[in-house]
Design a protein around this motif. Sequence first.
Motif, PDB file in Angstrom:
ATOM      1  N   UNK A  45      -4.076 -14.815  16.637  1.00 26.14           N
ATOM      2  CA  UNK A  45      -4.530 -15.611  17.757  1.00 26.14           C
ATOM      3  C   UNK A  45      -4.156 -16.903  17.086  1.00 26.14           C
ATOM      4  N   UNK A  46      -4.696 -17.455  15.882  1.00 21.35           N
ATOM      5  CA  UNK A  46      -4.641 -18.641  15.572  1.00 21.35           C
ATOM      6  C   UNK A  46      -3.068 -19.036  15.177  1.00 21.35           C
ATOM      7  N   UNK A  47      -2.467 -18.255  14.466  1.00 20.16           N
ATOM      8  CA  UNK A  47      -1.176 -18.454  13.717  1.00 20.16           C
ATOM      9  C   UNK A  47      -0.033 -18.711  14.876  1.00 20.16           C
ATOM     10  N   UNK A  48       0.826 -19.562  14.415  1.00 19.86           N
ATOM     11  CA  UNK A  48       1.920 -19.970  15.407  1.00 19.86           C
ATOM     12  C   UNK A  48       3.013 -18.971  15.122  1.00 19.86           C
ATOM     13  N   UNK A  49       3.917 -18.348  15.837  1.00 17.82           N
ATOM     14  CA  UNK A  49       4.677 -17.231  15.863  1.00 17.82           C
ATOM     15  C   UNK A  49       5.376 -17.151  14.206  1.00 17.82           C
ATOM     16  N   UNK A  50       5.839 -18.258  13.619  1.00 18.10           N
ATOM     17  CA  UNK A  50       6.260 -18.014  12.258  1.00 18.10           C
ATOM     18  C   UNK A  50       5.164 -18.400  11.234  1.00 18.10           C
ATOM     19  N   UNK A  51       4.043 -18.476  11.725  1.00 20.01           N
ATOM     20  CA  UNK A  51       2.884 -19.047  10.923  1.00 20.01           C
ATOM     21  C   UNK A  51       2.638 -18.387   9.588  1.00 20.01           C
ATOM     22  N   UNK A  52       2.200 -18.827   8.559  1.00 20.00           N
ATOM     23  CA  UNK A  52       2.006 -18.365   7.083  1.00 20.00           C
ATOM     24  C   UNK A  52       0.289 -18.465   7.024  1.00 20.00           C
ATOM     25  N   UNK A  53      -0.372 -17.586   6.159  1.00 20.51           N
ATOM     26  CA  UNK A  53      -1.520 -17.510   5.877  1.00 20.51           C
ATOM     27  C   UNK A  53      -1.498 -17.272   4.483  1.00 20.51           C
ATOM     28  N   UNK A  54      -2.240 -18.078   3.449  1.00 15.17           N
ATOM     29  CA  UNK A  54      -2.399 -18.113   2.305  1.00 15.17           C
ATOM     30  C   UNK A  54      -3.941 -17.734   1.746  1.00 15.17           C
TER      31      UNK A  54
END
Length: 216
Positions: free
Chosen positions: A158-167
């Motif tokens: 829900x939080x990340x944009x379609x190409x979003x990355x999470x570290x």
Amino acid sequence: MQTPDMSHLTAADYDRVYEPAEDSFLLLDALEADLAWLRARGPQVALELGCGSGVVVTALAAALPTCLCFGSDLSANACRATWRTARRSGVTVLPVRCDLAQALEPRLAGRLDLLLFNPPYVVTDTEEVCSSGQLAASWAGGRRGREVTDRLLPQLPHLLAPGGLFYLVAIRENDVDDLERVMRRLGFGMTLVLSRRAGPEHLSVLRFERVPPDGD
Ligand SMILES: C[S@@+](CC[C@H](N)C(=O)[O-])C[C@H]1O[C@@H](n2cnc3c(N)ncnc32)[C@H](O)[C@@H]1O
């Protein structure tokens, strides 16, 4: 990536705010390793959960000058420290006092290109996990050191944009294989960016990115 000047923070500040340590520097090194690739993706909005002293999000803001950078922390002292650290480096970071991304979610859901978290990951009793901003909130992670991280993971689609990355910073006791399985079920693939031994801790920085559904 330039490590921000932290000389404005004193021992008295570090009685109340997490002092940058091996885990913070490993996250910085992982971002540095990915920096050319990150720049090419042109992230516009970034959030560091649990920004603490602001060392990581300030370095990120300096390295990605066109990216709007937010920080969040349970601790008001951490938010103030982050504000001061960013100012010291001449960059803008917007720190918000809240649990995880709660206060920002209405505006930023689906828009986060970059999300970072060096969470409280130490294995402790559940009772030690903090819901307010005392210093123990920096490290006490409850069962498997995962209780705070596990509250976040289901929010990522829900939080990340379609190409979003999470570290994410993790230690061996957090069960990296299980983190990969949980994230796979949520539609994300995992890459191990860096790992390092620091005293008794085997630290890793994991990067998660959406994978296309099978068959695509
Ligand atoms: C290990 S420290 C990392 C600090 C900084 N990011 C760094 O790398 O040096 C974890 C930080 O997360 C914050 N924190 C813990 N639980 C949180 C929560 N539920 N929501 C927001 N921040 C939290 C703590 O107050 C602390 O500042």
